[in-house]
Design a protein around this motif. Structure first.
Motif, PDB file in Angstrom:
ATOM      1  N   GLU A 124       0.814  -1.217   0.000  1.00  0.00           N
ATOM      2  CA  GLU A 124       0.000   0.000   0.000  1.00  0.00           C
ATOM      3  C   GLU A 124       0.851   1.271   0.000  1.00  0.00           C
ATOM      4  OE1 GLU A 124      -3.309   0.516  -0.290  1.00  0.00           O
ATOM      5  OE2 GLU A 124      -3.376  -1.621  -0.796  1.00  0.00           O
ATOM      6  N   VAL A 125       2.121   1.138   0.364  1.00  0.00           N
ATOM      7  CA  VAL A 125       3.008   2.301   0.354  1.00  0.00           C
ATOM      8  C   VAL A 125       3.049   2.942  -1.031  1.00  0.00           C
ATOM      9  CG1 VAL A 125       5.053   0.883  -0.166  1.00  0.00           C
ATOM     10  CG2 VAL A 125       5.336   3.100   0.960  1.00  0.00           C
ATOM     11  N   LEU A 126       2.839   2.153  -2.073  1.00  0.00           N
ATOM     12  CA  LEU A 126       2.835   2.706  -3.436  1.00  0.00           C
ATOM     13  C   LEU A 126       1.627   3.610  -3.660  1.00  0.00           C
ATOM     14  CD1 LEU A 126       3.923  -0.443  -5.507  1.00  0.00           C
ATOM     15  CD2 LEU A 126       5.328   1.543  -4.923  1.00  0.00           C
ATOM     16  N   ARG A 127       0.520   3.269  -3.078  1.00  0.00           N
ATOM     17  CA  ARG A 127      -0.681   4.106  -3.216  1.00  0.00           C
ATOM     18  C   ARG A 127      -0.560   5.367  -2.356  1.00  0.00           C
ATOM     19  NH1 ARG A 127      -4.222   1.002  -6.066  1.00  0.00           N
ATOM     20  NH2 ARG A 127      -4.130  -1.262  -5.777  1.00  0.00           N
ATOM     21  N   ARG A 128       0.026   5.231  -1.176  1.00  0.00           N
ATOM     22  CA  ARG A 128       0.183   6.396  -0.297  1.00  0.00           C
ATOM     23  C   ARG A 128       1.210   7.371  -0.872  1.00  0.00           C
ATOM     24  NH1 ARG A 128       0.148   2.238   3.650  1.00  0.00           N
ATOM     25  NH2 ARG A 128       2.408   2.423   3.925  1.00  0.00           N
ATOM     26  N   GLY A 129       2.278   6.851  -1.418  1.00  0.00           N
ATOM     27  CA  GLY A 129       3.287   7.702  -2.049  1.00  0.00           C
ATOM     28  C   GLY A 129       4.040   8.608  -1.093  1.00  0.00           C
ATOM     29  N   ASN A 130       4.109   8.232   0.184  1.00  0.00           N
ATOM     30  CA  ASN A 130       4.759   9.078   1.186  1.00  0.00           C
ATOM     31  C   ASN A 130       6.262   8.797   1.276  1.00  0.00           C
ATOM     32  OD1 ASN A 130       4.211   6.529   2.204  1.00  0.00           O
ATOM     33  ND2 ASN A 130       3.895   7.233   4.305  1.00  0.00           N
ATOM     34  N   ALA A 151       4.106  -3.561 -12.967  1.00  0.00           N
ATOM     35  CA  ALA A 151       3.394  -3.705 -11.695  1.00  0.00           C
ATOM     36  C   ALA A 151       2.739  -2.386 -11.286  1.00  0.00           C
ATOM     37  CB  ALA A 151       4.348  -4.187 -10.610  1.00  0.00           C
ATOM     38  N   MET A 152       3.466  -1.303 -11.404  1.00  0.00           N
ATOM     39  CA  MET A 152       2.901   0.002 -11.040  1.00  0.00           C
ATOM     40  C   MET A 152       1.746   0.378 -11.962  1.00  0.00           C
ATOM     41  SD  MET A 152       6.136   2.341  -9.780  1.00  0.00           S
ATOM     42  CE  MET A 152       7.256   1.971 -11.144  1.00  0.00           C
ATOM     43  N   GLN A 153       1.882   0.076 -13.240  1.00  0.00           N
ATOM     44  CA  GLN A 153       0.792   0.367 -14.181  1.00  0.00           C
ATOM     45  C   GLN A 153      -0.439  -0.465 -13.858  1.00  0.00           C
ATOM     46  OE1 GLN A 153       2.912  -0.412 -17.855  1.00  0.00           O
ATOM     47  NE2 GLN A 153       3.337   1.757 -18.196  1.00  0.00           N
ATOM     48  N   ALA A 154      -0.217  -1.742 -13.517  1.00  0.00           N
ATOM     49  CA  ALA A 154      -1.336  -2.620 -13.176  1.00  0.00           C
ATOM     50  C   ALA A 154      -2.066  -2.129 -11.923  1.00  0.00           C
ATOM     51  CB  ALA A 154      -0.841  -4.050 -12.963  1.00  0.00           C
ATOM     52  N   VAL A 157      -0.806   3.225 -10.299  1.00  0.00           N
ATOM     53  CA  VAL A 157      -0.067   4.240  -9.541  1.00  0.00           C
ATOM     54  C   VAL A 157       1.118   4.815 -10.315  1.00  0.00           C
ATOM     55  CG1 VAL A 157      -0.739   3.209  -7.332  1.00  0.00           C
ATOM     56  CG2 VAL A 157       1.416   2.500  -8.418  1.00  0.00           C
ATOM     57  N   TYR A 158       1.371   4.316 -11.505  1.00  0.00           N
ATOM     58  CA  TYR A 158       2.589   4.710 -12.214  1.00  0.00           C
ATOM     59  C   TYR A 158       2.658   6.206 -12.492  1.00  0.00           C
ATOM     60  CZ  TYR A 158       6.182   5.249 -15.742  1.00  0.00           C
ATOM     61  OH  TYR A 158       7.280   5.691 -16.435  1.00  0.00           O
ATOM     62  N   ASP A 159       1.593   6.791 -13.000  1.00  0.00           N
ATOM     63  CA  ASP A 159       1.617   8.214 -13.350  1.00  0.00           C
ATOM     64  C   ASP A 159       1.921   9.085 -12.139  1.00  0.00           C
ATOM     65  OD1 ASP A 159       1.091   7.624 -15.988  1.00  0.00           O
ATOM     66  OD2 ASP A 159      -1.070   7.952 -15.823  1.00  0.00           O
ATOM     67  N   ALA A 160       1.353   8.725 -10.999  1.00  0.00           N
ATOM     68  CA  ALA A 160       1.576   9.515  -9.785  1.00  0.00           C
ATOM     69  C   ALA A 160       3.001   9.365  -9.265  1.00  0.00           C
ATOM     70  CB  ALA A 160       0.577   9.097  -8.705  1.00  0.00           C
ATOM     71  N   LEU A 161       3.586   8.177  -9.458  1.00  0.00           N
ATOM     72  CA  LEU A 161       4.915   7.908  -8.911  1.00  0.00           C
ATOM     73  C   LEU A 161       6.055   8.223  -9.876  1.00  0.00           C
ATOM     74  CD1 LEU A 161       4.296   4.513  -7.037  1.00  0.00           C
ATOM     75  CD2 LEU A 161       4.330   6.835  -6.095  1.00  0.00           C
ATOM     76  N   ALA A 162       5.761   8.392 -11.146  1.00  0.00           N
ATOM     77  CA  ALA A 162       6.804   8.606 -12.154  1.00  0.00           C
ATOM     78  C   ALA A 162       7.795   9.704 -11.773  1.00  0.00           C
ATOM     79  CB  ALA A 162       6.175   8.898 -13.510  1.00  0.00           C
ATOM     80  N   PRO A 163       7.355  10.849 -11.233  1.00  0.00           N
ATOM     81  CA  PRO A 163       8.327  11.903 -10.867  1.00  0.00           C
ATOM     82  C   PRO A 163       9.281  11.491  -9.742  1.00  0.00           C
ATOM     83  CG  PRO A 163       6.098  12.797 -11.050  1.00  0.00           C
ATOM     84  CD  PRO A 163       5.966  11.313 -11.044  1.00  0.00           C
ATOM     85  N   LYS A 164       8.952  10.456  -8.994  1.00  0.00           N
ATOM     86  CA  LYS A 164       9.784  10.025  -7.865  1.00  0.00           C
ATOM     87  C   LYS A 164      10.764   8.909  -8.235  1.00  0.00           C
ATOM     88  CE  LYS A 164       6.247  11.235  -4.470  1.00  0.00           C
ATOM     89  NZ  LYS A 164       5.613  10.883  -3.181  1.00  0.00           N
TER      90      LYS A 164
END
Length: 259
Positions: A124-130, A151-154, A157-164
């Motif tokens: 769930e840390v991927l969804r929280r993005g903290n 995995a992130m695309q599935a 969450v990929y678009d939100a995490l891409a900058p990180k």
């Protein structure tokens, strides 16, 4: 000269000749190895040398980079990839012995942090993005990097995490980014976070469900520089056979790979 001394000298001479003959048959094989398979291959190479007398000279890196090096004349004789596409491609292009590839391991992807409590058991840390940075191997060169993207695309969450995302050249460098704390977490191979006894080294991790990425079938193949007269050289053939043997398979399983 006494008969006993003569016999002793004869036995010593015979032993020297035997050792010399064995040494003459022993050879080196140049092996390019996908970075995720570093620890198990080092152990397998030691066993291989002990059991056969041949020496596997190992180089580690990304599958994509090795492909480019092989096409440019690198002296590798065997390639152990992190996918099942590169060996077939090399065979089709005449850079590897046709029909020589086989799957030596099936990889598993994990999300890992060197710090306890950062990665939860459900990812769930991927969804929280903290977090500030997430390490991943270059998806164009490293199949484990591509699997992380999948995995992130599935998960959506990929678009939100891409900058990180902090991109490493290969999975070995991705591991170092995380271990050093330059990235709080990232995608690596399960084998990288296990010790020689198959125990988790520490930190926190999530085993990414296999349904979230394409199977990581890792294939070995004999390269053309590892052949003579259209057949694998003796040391090359010995290594390919050894990878299929019980000792190598036991090491592979200890590091968490499927067979």
């Amino acid at each position: 000269m006494s008969r006993l001394l003569f016999r002793s000298l004869a036995r010593i001479a015979a032993l020297v000749l035997t050792l010399a003959a064995t040494g003459a048959r022993a050879d080196e094989v140049q092996v390019a190895v996908a970075a995720n398979f570093t620890a198990p291959m080092q152990k397998i190479a030691a066993l291989f040398a002990q059991d056969t007398g041949h020496k596997a000279v190992l180089s580690f890196g990304s599958t994509g980079k090795f492909y480019a090096q092989i096409k440019n004349g690198a002296p590798f004789e065997v390639l152990l990839t992190a996918d099942d596409e590169t060996p077939v491609r090399l065979e089709q292009e005449g850079a590897a012995l046709a029909g020589s590839h086989f799957t030596y391991a099936i990889g598993k992807l994990v999300l890992w942090s060197a710090q306890p409590g950062v990665v939860d058991a459900a990812g769930e840390v991927l969804r929280r993005g903290n977090f500030m940075h997430l390490a991943i191997a270059n998806p164009k060169l490293a199949p484990y990097g591509a699997a992380g993207i999948e995995a992130m695309q599935a998960l959506g969450v990929y678009d939100a995490l891409a900058p990180k995302i902090v991109q490493a050249e290969n999975i070995g460098q991705a591991y170092q980014f995380i271990a050093s704390g330059n990235a709080q977490l990232g995608f690596v191979a399960y084998a990288q976070v296990l010790d020689e006894q198959g125990q988790f080294k520490g930190g926190s991790m999530w085993m990414v469900p296999a349904k979230l990425y394409r199977p990581i079938r890792q294939d070995a193949v004999v390269l053309t520089k590892g052949t003579a007269g259209g057949q694998p050289k003796p040391a090359v053939a010995a290594l390919m056979q050894y990878l299929r043997g019980d000792k190598a398979r036991a090491v592979i399983q200890t590091y968490g790979y499927g067979l």
